[in-house]
Design a protein around this motif. Structure first.
Motif, PDB file in Angstrom:
ATOM      1  N   ARG A 143     -58.260  -2.212 -42.429  1.00  0.00           N
ATOM      2  CA  ARG A 143     -58.866  -2.835 -42.228  1.00  0.00           C
ATOM      3  C   ARG A 143     -59.581  -2.864 -40.247  1.00  0.00           C
ATOM      4  O   ARG A 143     -60.961  -3.337 -40.636  1.00  0.00           O
ATOM      5  CB  ARG A 143     -58.374  -4.165 -41.159  1.00  0.00           C
ATOM      6  N   ILE A 144     -59.464  -2.566 -39.669  1.00  0.00           N
ATOM      7  CA  ILE A 144     -60.204  -1.710 -38.321  1.00  0.00           C
ATOM      8  C   ILE A 144     -61.615  -1.468 -38.720  1.00  0.00           C
ATOM      9  O   ILE A 144     -62.357  -1.863 -38.307  1.00  0.00           O
ATOM     10  CB  ILE A 144     -59.474  -1.214 -37.660  1.00  0.00           C
ATOM     11  N   VAL A 145     -61.760  -0.435 -39.503  1.00  0.00           N
ATOM     12  CA  VAL A 145     -62.947   0.650 -39.565  1.00  0.00           C
ATOM     13  C   VAL A 145     -64.041  -0.960 -40.341  1.00  0.00           C
ATOM     14  O   VAL A 145     -65.236  -0.619 -40.438  1.00  0.00           O
ATOM     15  CB  VAL A 145     -63.191   1.099 -41.168  1.00  0.00           C
ATOM     16  N   ALA A 146     -62.768  -1.824 -41.918  1.00  0.00           N
ATOM     17  CA  ALA A 146     -64.115  -2.429 -42.230  1.00  0.00           C
ATOM     18  C   ALA A 146     -64.464  -3.742 -41.560  1.00  0.00           C
ATOM     19  O   ALA A 146     -65.585  -3.951 -41.356  1.00  0.00           O
ATOM     20  CB  ALA A 146     -62.757  -3.027 -43.628  1.00  0.00           C
ATOM     21  N   GLU A 147     -63.456  -4.195 -40.030  1.00  0.00           N
ATOM     22  CA  GLU A 147     -63.702  -5.144 -38.923  1.00  0.00           C
ATOM     23  C   GLU A 147     -64.836  -4.567 -38.234  1.00  0.00           C
ATOM     24  O   GLU A 147     -65.865  -5.061 -38.055  1.00  0.00           O
ATOM     25  CB  GLU A 147     -62.906  -5.064 -38.153  1.00  0.00           C
TER      26      GLU A 147
ATOM     27  N   ALA B 208     -57.294   0.699 -30.517  1.00  0.00           N
ATOM     28  CA  ALA B 208     -57.967   1.540 -31.612  1.00  0.00           C
ATOM     29  C   ALA B 208     -58.912   0.486 -32.155  1.00  0.00           C
ATOM     30  O   ALA B 208     -60.733   0.831 -32.743  1.00  0.00           O
ATOM     31  CB  ALA B 208     -56.903   1.321 -32.488  1.00  0.00           C
ATOM     32  N   LYS B 209     -59.354  -0.471 -32.122  1.00  0.00           N
ATOM     33  CA  LYS B 209     -60.622  -1.063 -32.568  1.00  0.00           C
ATOM     34  C   LYS B 209     -61.564  -1.014 -31.471  1.00  0.00           C
ATOM     35  O   LYS B 209     -62.574  -0.568 -31.408  1.00  0.00           O
ATOM     36  CB  LYS B 209     -60.037  -2.556 -32.395  1.00  0.00           C
ATOM     37  N   ARG B 210     -61.063  -0.655 -30.455  1.00  0.00           N
ATOM     38  CA  ARG B 210     -62.723  -0.386 -29.113  1.00  0.00           C
ATOM     39  C   ARG B 210     -62.691   1.103 -29.711  1.00  0.00           C
ATOM     40  O   ARG B 210     -64.335   0.732 -30.032  1.00  0.00           O
ATOM     41  CB  ARG B 210     -62.198  -1.212 -28.047  1.00  0.00           C
ATOM     42  N   GLN B 211     -62.392   1.554 -29.532  1.00  0.00           N
ATOM     43  CA  GLN B 211     -62.602   2.964 -29.648  1.00  0.00           C
ATOM     44  C   GLN B 211     -63.235   3.313 -31.696  1.00  0.00           C
ATOM     45  O   GLN B 211     -64.448   3.381 -31.147  1.00  0.00           O
ATOM     46  CB  GLN B 211     -61.693   3.900 -29.906  1.00  0.00           C
ATOM     47  N   ILE B 212     -63.339   2.341 -32.363  1.00  0.00           N
ATOM     48  CA  ILE B 212     -63.613   2.147 -33.464  1.00  0.00           C
ATOM     49  C   ILE B 212     -64.852   2.162 -33.519  1.00  0.00           C
ATOM     50  O   ILE B 212     -66.036   2.159 -34.569  1.00  0.00           O
ATOM     51  CB  ILE B 212     -62.450   2.012 -34.489  1.00  0.00           C
ATOM     52  N   LYS B 213     -65.246   1.308 -33.057  1.00  0.00           N
ATOM     53  CA  LYS B 213     -66.497   0.520 -32.648  1.00  0.00           C
ATOM     54  C   LYS B 213     -66.996   1.402 -32.287  1.00  0.00           C
ATOM     55  O   LYS B 213     -68.767   1.825 -32.902  1.00  0.00           O
ATOM     56  CB  LYS B 213     -66.424  -0.695 -32.605  1.00  0.00           C
ATOM     57  N   LYS B 214     -66.671   2.028 -30.978  1.00  0.00           N
ATOM     58  CA  LYS B 214     -67.805   2.643 -30.053  1.00  0.00           C
ATOM     59  C   LYS B 214     -68.133   3.784 -31.261  1.00  0.00           C
ATOM     60  O   LYS B 214     -69.528   4.508 -30.836  1.00  0.00           O
ATOM     61  CB  LYS B 214     -66.835   3.434 -28.856  1.00  0.00           C
ATOM     62  N   ALA B 215     -66.972   4.969 -31.427  1.00  0.00           N
ATOM     63  CA  ALA B 215     -67.214   5.782 -32.603  1.00  0.00           C
ATOM     64  C   ALA B 215     -68.646   4.874 -33.439  1.00  0.00           C
ATOM     65  O   ALA B 215     -69.865   5.806 -33.378  1.00  0.00           O
ATOM     66  CB  ALA B 215     -66.526   5.834 -33.348  1.00  0.00           C
TER      67      ALA B 215
ATOM     68  N   PHE C  54     -65.985  11.042 -33.167  1.00  0.00           N
ATOM     69  CA  PHE C  54     -64.851  11.756 -34.464  1.00  0.00           C
ATOM     70  C   PHE C  54     -63.364  10.336 -33.820  1.00  0.00           C
ATOM     71  O   PHE C  54     -63.896  10.485 -32.474  1.00  0.00           O
ATOM     72  CB  PHE C  54     -64.425  13.169 -34.149  1.00  0.00           C
ATOM     73  N   ILE C  55     -62.800  10.048 -34.309  1.00  0.00           N
ATOM     74  CA  ILE C  55     -61.505   9.352 -34.311  1.00  0.00           C
ATOM     75  C   ILE C  55     -60.196  10.024 -34.860  1.00  0.00           C
ATOM     76  O   ILE C  55     -60.413  10.484 -36.429  1.00  0.00           O
ATOM     77  CB  ILE C  55     -61.243   7.515 -34.985  1.00  0.00           C
ATOM     78  N   GLU C  56     -59.507  10.638 -33.645  1.00  0.00           N
ATOM     79  CA  GLU C  56     -58.283  10.845 -34.492  1.00  0.00           C
ATOM     80  C   GLU C  56     -56.506   9.555 -34.238  1.00  0.00           C
ATOM     81  O   GLU C  56     -57.274   9.082 -33.430  1.00  0.00           O
ATOM     82  CB  GLU C  56     -57.696  11.627 -34.012  1.00  0.00           C
ATOM     83  N   ALA C  57     -56.528   9.287 -36.000  1.00  0.00           N
ATOM     84  CA  ALA C  57     -55.572   7.534 -35.509  1.00  0.00           C
ATOM     85  C   ALA C  57     -54.341   8.522 -36.174  1.00  0.00           C
ATOM     86  O   ALA C  57     -53.996   9.128 -37.162  1.00  0.00           O
ATOM     87  CB  ALA C  57     -56.649   7.103 -36.947  1.00  0.00           C
ATOM     88  N   LEU C  58     -53.583   8.365 -35.183  1.00  0.00           N
ATOM     89  CA  LEU C  58     -51.714   8.504 -35.024  1.00  0.00           C
ATOM     90  C   LEU C  58     -51.140   7.509 -35.979  1.00  0.00           C
ATOM     91  O   LEU C  58     -51.735   6.260 -36.048  1.00  0.00           O
ATOM     92  CB  LEU C  58     -51.530   8.908 -34.275  1.00  0.00           C
TER      93      LEU C  58
END
Length: 247
Positions: A29-33, A187-194, A206-210
Motif C-alpha cells: 500500500r505504501i509503495v502504491a501511494e 516509512a511513508k516518508r522514506q519510501i516517497k523520498k526513495a 534503497f529501502i530496507e523494510a522490516l
C-alpha cells in the motif's frame, strides 16, 4: 460525505493472500501511494523476485517483469537502460536479495543504476519453509538452524542498508518498519523520498523494510509485530544511512 481513505489507484482491487500479520500488504500500500503521489503508475515497470515478494504482479496495477532468483537488480538494470523514461523498481525479500542475489544488488548499487529497490527483511526464507537467511538473528531458530543461529559458525546477520550506504553509487539508503503508527508514517516518508530520487534522476535508492513473518516464526500476529519493534529494531536500527542529495 467526504471520503478520507481509499485504495491507491496503483493497486488492483483484489483480496490479499498473505498470512495474517504479514507486513507485505502494508508495504504494498505504501509503495502504491508513492506511485500515485508522483503520478508514475502508467510508466512504472516493477521487477519481481523469487519468494513471497514474487506476487508483486498480482497486487500492483502496473507492468511487471519476473526475474530469476536474486537477479532482480540485473533485470531492472536492463529494463531501465532500455527504457530510461520508465520508473523502475525491484521488490525483493532477504532470501533473494541478501543471499543468492548479493552480487547483483552490490554491483547495481555500486554502478549507481537509476532505480529503486524495496527490500523486505523478515529474517527468514518465507515461501520455502522458514530456512535461515543471511538476516536471521543470532539465536533465532529456523528449519535449518533448529538450535538457533550460531554466530561463530554461521556469521552475524547482514545489515544491508548500512552495507550499501558505503558505496559511491548509492544516493539514498534507509531502513523502515510498520509495526506501529509512528514507524508507519516514517516509512511513508522514506519510501516517497526513495521514489523522489529516481523521479529527479538522482541515482540509486534503497529501502530496507522490516517485516513480520508470524507463520515461519511460530508466533501469532500480535507477538510477531512486537518482535519487529524489539528484537529486529534492536539489531537493525531504523533510520536514514545515506541521503547524498539531501532530499
Amino acid at each position: 460525505m467526504q471520503q478520507v481513505f481509499k485504495k491507491p489507484v496503483s493497486l488492483k482491487d483484489v483480496q490479499t493472500h498473505f498470512c495474517p500479520g504479514c507486513h507485505h500488504g502494508t508495504f504494498h500500500r505504501i509503495v502504491a501511494e508513492a506511485m500515485d503521489e508522483f503520478g508514475v503508475q502508467k510508466k512504472t515497470i516493477g521487477v519481481a523476485s523469487v519468494g513471497c515478494s514474487v506476487f508483486l504482479y498480482g497486487y500492483f496495477d502496473i507492468d511487471v517483469v519476473e526475474a530469476p532468483h536474486g537477479r532482480a537488480p540485473a533485470v531492472a538494470t536492463g529494463v531501465k537502460r532500455a527504457r530510461p523514461d520508465a520508473f523502475v523498481f525491484t521488490y525483493q525479500g532477504d532470501g533473494d536479495l541478501a543471499a543468492i542475489g548479493t552480487s547483483e544488488i552490490i554491483h547495481a548499487a555500486n554502478r549507481g543504476e537509476d532505480m529503486t529497490v524495496i527490500f523486505v527483511n523478515n529474517t527468514t526464507y518465507g515461501m520455502t519453509g522458514g530456512q535461515m537467511a543471511p538476516t536471521t538473528l543470532v539465536g533465532q531458530r529456523t528449519s535449518t538452524s533448529p538450535y538457533g543461529r550460531n554466530q561463530g559458525k554461521d556469521g552475524a546477520p547482514i545489515r544491508m542498508a548500512e552495507l550499501l550506504a558505503q558505496l559511491e553509487g548509492v544516493g539514498f539508503s534507509a531502513r523502515v518498519a510498520v509495526n506501529n503508527p509512528k514507524n508507519l508514517m516514517d516509512a511513508k516518508r522514506q519510501i516517497k523520498k526513495a521514489f523522489r530520487y529516481q523521479v529527479e534522476g538522482k541515482g540509486f535508492s534503497f529501502i530496507e523494510a522490516l517485516s513480520a513473518c508470524p507463520t515461519n516464526w511460530g508466533m501469532n500476529p500480535i507477538s510477531a509485530n512486537e518482535r519487529v519493534g524489539t528484537e529486529m529494531c534492536d539489531y537493525f536500527p531504523l533510520g536514514v544511512f545515506k541521503n547524498a542529495a539531501d532530499l
